[in-house]
Design a protein around this motif. Sequence first.
Motif, short mmCIF file in Angstrom:
data_model
loop_
_atom_site.label_atom_id
_atom_site.label_comp_id
_atom_site.label_asym_id
_atom_site.label_seq_id
_atom_site.Cartn_x
_atom_site.Cartn_y
_atom_site.Cartn_z
N PRO A 1 0.79 -1.23 0.00
CA PRO A 1 0.00 0.00 0.00
C PRO A 1 0.82 1.29 0.00
O PRO A 1 0.45 2.25 -0.66
CB PRO A 1 -0.87 -0.11 1.24
N ARG A 2 1.93 1.29 0.71
CA ARG A 2 2.73 2.53 0.73
C ARG A 2 3.25 2.85 -0.67
O ARG A 2 3.17 3.99 -1.13
CB ARG A 2 3.90 2.40 1.70
N GLU A 3 3.77 1.84 -1.33
CA GLU A 3 4.28 2.04 -2.69
C GLU A 3 3.15 2.49 -3.63
O GLU A 3 3.33 3.37 -4.46
CB GLU A 3 4.89 0.73 -3.19
N MET A 4 1.98 1.88 -3.46
CA MET A 4 0.86 2.20 -4.34
C MET A 4 0.38 3.63 -4.17
O MET A 4 0.08 4.32 -5.14
CB MET A 4 -0.30 1.24 -4.08
N LYS B 1 -8.50 -7.50 2.89
CA LYS B 1 -8.39 -7.77 4.33
C LYS B 1 -8.50 -6.49 5.13
O LYS B 1 -8.02 -5.44 4.72
CB LYS B 1 -7.03 -8.41 4.64
N ASP B 2 -9.14 -6.59 6.31
CA ASP B 2 -9.18 -5.45 7.24
C ASP B 2 -7.78 -5.22 7.78
O ASP B 2 -7.24 -6.07 8.48
CB ASP B 2 -10.13 -5.75 8.41
N GLU B 3 -7.19 -4.10 7.43
CA GLU B 3 -5.85 -3.76 7.93
C GLU B 3 -5.72 -2.25 8.00
O GLU B 3 -6.46 -1.52 7.33
CB GLU B 3 -4.77 -4.33 7.00
N GLU B 4 -4.76 -1.82 8.80
CA GLU B 4 -4.47 -0.40 8.90
C GLU B 4 -2.96 -0.21 8.78
O GLU B 4 -2.19 -0.95 9.38
CB GLU B 4 -4.96 0.15 10.23
N TYR B 5 -2.58 0.78 7.99
CA TYR B 5 -1.16 1.08 7.78
C TYR B 5 -0.94 2.54 8.18
O TYR B 5 -1.50 3.44 7.55
CB TYR B 5 -0.77 0.89 6.32
N ILE B 6 -0.17 2.75 9.21
CA ILE B 6 0.14 4.11 9.66
C ILE B 6 1.62 4.34 9.41
O ILE B 6 2.46 3.83 10.14
CB ILE B 6 -0.23 4.30 11.14
N ASN C 1 0.60 11.69 9.21
CA ASN C 1 0.08 12.36 8.02
C ASN C 1 -0.09 11.45 6.81
O ASN C 1 -0.43 11.93 5.73
CB ASN C 1 1.00 13.53 7.64
N PHE C 2 0.15 10.16 6.97
CA PHE C 2 0.03 9.22 5.85
C PHE C 2 -0.52 7.91 6.40
O PHE C 2 0.21 7.09 6.94
CB PHE C 2 1.38 9.02 5.18
N ILE C 3 -1.85 7.76 6.29
CA ILE C 3 -2.54 6.62 6.89
C ILE C 3 -3.42 5.95 5.84
O ILE C 3 -4.12 6.63 5.08
CB ILE C 3 -3.42 7.08 8.08
N ILE C 4 -3.39 4.63 5.82
CA ILE C 4 -4.20 3.86 4.88
C ILE C 4 -4.99 2.82 5.68
O ILE C 4 -4.42 2.06 6.45
CB ILE C 4 -3.33 3.16 3.82
N HIS C 5 -6.30 2.82 5.49
CA HIS C 5 -7.18 1.84 6.12
C HIS C 5 -7.74 0.94 5.03
O HIS C 5 -8.20 1.42 4.00
CB HIS C 5 -8.37 2.53 6.81
N HIS C 6 -7.72 -0.36 5.26
CA HIS C 6 -8.40 -1.31 4.38
C HIS C 6 -9.60 -1.86 5.14
O HIS C 6 -9.47 -2.30 6.29
CB HIS C 6 -7.48 -2.48 4.02
N GLY C 7 -10.76 -1.85 4.51
CA GLY C 7 -11.98 -2.36 5.14
C GLY C 7 -12.67 -3.38 4.26
O GLY C 7 -12.97 -3.09 3.09
N ARG C 8 -12.90 -4.56 4.81
CA ARG C 8 -13.54 -5.63 4.05
C ARG C 8 -15.06 -5.49 4.18
O ARG C 8 -15.66 -5.90 5.18
CB ARG C 8 -13.09 -6.99 4.58
N ASP C 9 -15.68 -4.92 3.15
CA ASP C 9 -17.12 -4.72 3.17
C ASP C 9 -17.54 -4.12 1.82
O ASP C 9 -16.69 -3.64 1.06
CB ASP C 9 -17.51 -3.74 4.29
N PHE C 10 -18.83 -4.14 1.55
CA PHE C 10 -19.35 -3.38 0.43
C PHE C 10 -19.42 -1.93 0.88
O PHE C 10 -19.75 -1.64 2.04
CB PHE C 10 -20.74 -3.88 0.01
N TYR C 11 -19.11 -1.00 0.00
CA TYR C 11 -19.04 0.41 0.38
C TYR C 11 -20.35 0.89 0.99
O TYR C 11 -20.33 1.59 2.01
CB TYR C 11 -18.66 1.26 -0.83
#
Length: 154
Positions: free
Chosen positions: A47-50, A76-81, A85-95
């Motif tokens: 995710p950071r590279e992306m 997958k449900d994951e969080e990348y901090i 100032n640069f945070i990415i959350h992944h949530g497994r669900d329909f929007y």
Amino acid sequence: MNLRSFGQSAAAALERLELRSSSSSQKKNHLVVHVIGGDTEHEGKKPREMWQSVYTCALELGWTGVIIYVIGPDIKDEEYIYSENFIIHHGRDFYHEWILSECVTDGKQIPHIILLFHPGLWGYDKWEKTLQILPTEIPCVLTSYTIEEAILDA
């Protein structure tokens, strides 16, 4: 597939839309991005590279950082901090389910931009509920593999 291409497409959209921060203060003013239809095969890898180009672009447009929510039933449900100032959350669900359960009840921030990468809207009935709840006042960017697919998605 080049993992950075999604992030580069998103950064290009931010620049084209001139999505600048409207805050003149030095307090935290993060660009909030919702990516709909994310999956482990694409958005879930590195995710950071992306998303680095989105972070860099956001800073250039006057934001103090970026928070990216990648939502999809196949991620997958994951969080990348990487920093405050640069945070990415992944949530497994329909929007349409996530936005009601997570954003409203947990007070998640309203997005400044919504992205859908190659969603294939034309081929899946599952998109209907999500499309019905997308806000019309927020820029929504869709990409397609081909012109023909873009016409079908329209």
